[in-house]
Design a protein around this motif. Structure first.
Motif, PDB file in Angstrom:
ATOM      1  N   ASP A   1       0.885  -1.284  -0.033  1.00 41.29           N
ATOM      2  CA  ASP A   1      -0.019   0.066   0.028  1.00 41.29           C
ATOM      3  C   ASP A   1       0.867   1.353  -0.123  1.00 41.29           C
ATOM      4  OD1 ASP A   1      -2.403  -1.490  -0.150  1.00 41.29           O
ATOM      5  OD2 ASP A   1      -3.132  -0.842   1.861  1.00 41.29           O
ATOM      6  N   GLY A   2       1.878   1.228   0.882  1.00 40.24           N
ATOM      7  CA  GLY A   2       2.627   2.579   0.718  1.00 40.24           C
ATOM      8  C   GLY A   2       3.463   2.711  -0.500  1.00 40.24           C
TER       9      GLY A   2
ATOM     10  N   PHE B   1       2.055   1.886  -3.377  1.00 44.56           N
ATOM     11  CA  PHE B   1       1.153   2.418  -4.115  1.00 44.56           C
ATOM     12  C   PHE B   1       0.635   3.992  -3.768  1.00 44.56           C
ATOM     13  CE2 PHE B   1      -3.429   3.213  -5.072  1.00 44.56           C
ATOM     14  CZ  PHE B   1      -3.625   2.761  -6.796  1.00 44.56           C
ATOM     15  N   ASP B   2       0.560   4.085  -2.682  1.00 44.55           N
ATOM     16  CA  ASP B   2       0.516   5.571  -2.192  1.00 44.55           C
ATOM     17  C   ASP B   2       1.262   6.564  -2.569  1.00 44.55           C
ATOM     18  OD1 ASP B   2      -1.984   4.693  -1.096  1.00 44.55           O
ATOM     19  OD2 ASP B   2      -1.062   4.812   1.026  1.00 44.55           O
ATOM     20  N   ARG B   3       2.611   6.095  -2.707  1.00 46.13           N
ATOM     21  CA  ARG B   3       3.712   7.036  -3.498  1.00 46.13           C
ATOM     22  C   ARG B   3       3.526   7.253  -4.620  1.00 46.13           C
ATOM     23  NH1 ARG B   3       6.792   4.199   0.537  1.00 46.13           N
ATOM     24  NH2 ARG B   3       7.498   2.660  -1.149  1.00 46.13           N
TER      25      ARG B   3
ATOM     26  N   VAL C   1       0.669   7.346  -6.434  1.00 46.25           N
ATOM     27  CA  VAL C   1      -0.558   8.066  -6.754  1.00 46.25           C
ATOM     28  C   VAL C   1      -0.049   9.755  -6.432  1.00 46.25           C
ATOM     29  CG1 VAL C   1      -2.683   8.779  -5.781  1.00 46.25           C
ATOM     30  CG2 VAL C   1      -2.169   6.528  -6.156  1.00 46.25           C
ATOM     31  N   ALA C   2       0.591   9.611  -5.304  1.00 48.21           N
ATOM     32  CA  ALA C   2       0.977  11.005  -4.693  1.00 48.21           C
ATOM     33  C   ALA C   2       2.011  11.878  -6.006  1.00 48.21           C
ATOM     34  CB  ALA C   2       1.700  10.982  -3.474  1.00 48.21           C
TER      35      ALA C   2
ATOM     36  N   ARG D   1       0.186  12.693  -8.792  1.00 48.34           N
ATOM     37  CA  ARG D   1      -0.807  13.937  -8.457  1.00 48.34           C
ATOM     38  C   ARG D   1      -0.097  15.087  -8.590  1.00 48.34           C
ATOM     39  NH1 ARG D   1      -4.643  11.898  -9.780  1.00 48.34           N
ATOM     40  NH2 ARG D   1      -6.189  10.874  -8.943  1.00 48.34           N
TER      41      ARG D   1
ATOM     42  N   TRP E   1     -10.548   1.836  -4.029  1.00 44.96           N
ATOM     43  CA  TRP E   1      -9.382   2.432  -4.535  1.00 44.96           C
ATOM     44  C   TRP E   1      -9.620   3.745  -4.942  1.00 44.96           C
ATOM     45  CZ3 TRP E   1      -4.900   0.204  -3.639  1.00 44.96           C
ATOM     46  CH2 TRP E   1      -4.961  -1.019  -3.336  1.00 44.96           C
TER      47      TRP E   1
ATOM     48  N   ARG F   1      -8.794   5.777  -2.355  1.00 39.63           N
ATOM     49  CA  ARG F   1      -7.372   5.770  -2.336  1.00 39.63           C
ATOM     50  C   ARG F   1      -6.707   6.868  -3.226  1.00 39.63           C
ATOM     51  NH1 ARG F   1      -5.306   1.189   0.146  1.00 39.63           N
ATOM     52  NH2 ARG F   1      -3.015   2.121  -0.471  1.00 39.63           N
ATOM     53  N   GLY F   2      -7.640   7.368  -4.142  1.00 36.99           N
ATOM     54  CA  GLY F   2      -7.065   8.488  -5.088  1.00 36.99           C
ATOM     55  C   GLY F   2      -7.095   8.154  -6.448  1.00 36.99           C
TER      56      GLY F   2
END
Length: 427
Positions: free
Chosen positions: A83-84, A86-88, A90-91, A94, A168, A171-172
């Motif tokens: 998850d970490g 994936f979050d990076r 997405v950020a 963005r 999801w 989640r962005g």
């Protein structure tokens, strides 16, 4: 549908291949995360530099082999990370104004899916099949025994897909590519998508449809767009077979679809032979000229911008050639500079003329090996002239005046093209 897809051009990536993850020697969905997804971030500036602003990701969820045999829709495949990671990603997207589309495999799952492993004769089922002598015989997807079909008449499957999509989106991400949507009843999507839109009205839904009545599917399913395989085939065969009448027919069919929806257009993806192998590197530019000047929501399959080759074969591992690992940075990528520059010029043209998203295209002239197209809104027009033959040709270009890409300068409403020549003109 939301308005933002009018302004998105996607970079389509098959993540497991891109990052060099093992495909058929998977350690299993419970393995420790390998944190390979970070390898995508250095390429995001390449996306922007090309003029693109969307990242269409192939499967990223825990699966058994190639990603389309999902075993957990709520977990990032450990071969990619967690998850970490994936979050990076997405950020980072963005920060650059890049939209993200995820690949939702909701027609089938892998046999290792927990709900399939725990199947009991007296319990609720998510799967389509039948009990025979205390054994469940599952229906499978197109003869692939590893892919067990979900039961789309089950309210539990509707609830599951709604939950996955919303998870999801929260989640962005910005929307979903619906894998094998042609194999799922339109009535299923008509139940799922309105529920998701209640919470995420700006989400966009693209269905993978390779045959059927496209306008009817859109109306009945409520999907926003479908993959335009007819146009892809018309471009590929029209150019490779020197039969541009086939391309004309595909463009005319494409225009008919615009009355109902705007298709997602492409000349390459993770499931087909790369365009440079299909038509030859010297004719890739002709294919690009059509892709970026007719209506649609275009995508570039990662690597096609470099003119990479790769032939899809019908065998185990037959997709490997079109799903290769990428170098660590774009600067290490090797390719055909002409094809890269043509991508940049044609994408820039499309950025200057956003009306191309839903504009009508007229065929000015066509022979087996030559074609002139005009796409316009009001007095603003883009004209394409193509010669896929070995002899020079002269083609009418209507009000096309200023060359944008290719070679050829109009004189008295016509342009002279050499063997395998092409040009794109602005009015």
């Amino acid at each position: 549908m939301p308005s933002w897809p009018e302004h998105v051009i996607w970079w389509h990536v098959y993540p497991l291949g891109f990052v060099g993850a093992p495909i058929r020697e998977n350690e299993g969905p419970d393995a420790a995360p390998a944190h390979r997804l970070d390898r995508l971030e250095p390429w995001l500036d390449h996306v922007i530099e090309l003029g693109l602003n969307g990242l269409l990701l192939g499967p990223v969820f825990a699966s058994e082999t190639h990603g389309y045999d999902t075993v957990d829709h709520f977990r990032i495949d450990p071969r990619l990370g967690d998850d970490g990671d994936f979050d990076r990603l997405v950020a980072a997207a963005r920060e650059r104004g890049i939209r993200i589309l995820l690949d939702g495999v909701f027609n089938h799952v892998g046999r290792g899916h927990a709900a399939f492993r725990d199947l009991t004769e007296n319990g609720p089922s998510l799967f389509r099949g039948r009990w025979v002598g205390g054994r469940f015989e599952a229906d499978v997807f197109e003869g692939h025994e590893a892919l067990v079909a979900l039961d789309h008449s089950s309210p539990a499957v509707v609830d599951l897909v709604v939950e996955v999509m919303c998870h999801w989106l929260e989640r962005g991400i910005d929307g979903w590519r619906l894998d094998a949507a042609y194999a799922v009843p339109s009535s299923f999507w008509a139940e799922v998508l309105p529920r998701v839109r209640e919470s995420f009205p700006e989400a966009w839904f693209l269905g993978e449809v390779i045959h059927g009545d496209a306008p009817a599917i859109v109306r009945e399913s409520t999907m926003d767009s479908l993959t335009q395989y007819e146009l892809w085939q018309g471009i590929w065969h029209g150019i490779a077979d020197r039969n541009l009448f086939e391309l004309r027919h595909a463009i005319e069919r494409h225009d008919e679809m615009l009355r109902t929806f705007v298709p997602q257009t492409f000349v390459g993806n993770h499931d087909v032979t790369r365009i440079a192998s299909a038509v030859g590197r010297d004719l890739v530019l002709h294919a690009l000229a059509v892709l970026f000047t007719v209506a649609g929501t275009p995508s570039v399959y990662a690597g096609d911008e470099f003119g990479w080759t790769g032939v899809k074969e019908e065998r185990v591992g037959g997709d490997d050639a079109v799903r290769p690992a990428f170098p660590s940075t774009p600067g290490q990528a090797r390719g055909d500079e002409r094809i890269l520059q043509a991508h940049r010029a044609l994408i820039a043209l499309r950025r200057r003329k956003p009306w191309l998203w839903r504009a009508h295209t007229d065929v000015i002239e066509v022979t087996n090996t030559a074609l002139a197209l005009r796409t316009a809104v009001g007095d603003d027009a883009v004209v394409v002239a193509l010669n896929v033959g070995d002899d020079p040709v002269s083609l009418p270009v209507a009000d096309g005046l200023t060359p944008v890409a290719g070679e050829g300068w109009p004189t008295d409403g016509r342009v002279e093209l050499g063997p395998r020549g092409w040009v794109v003109l602005e009015a």
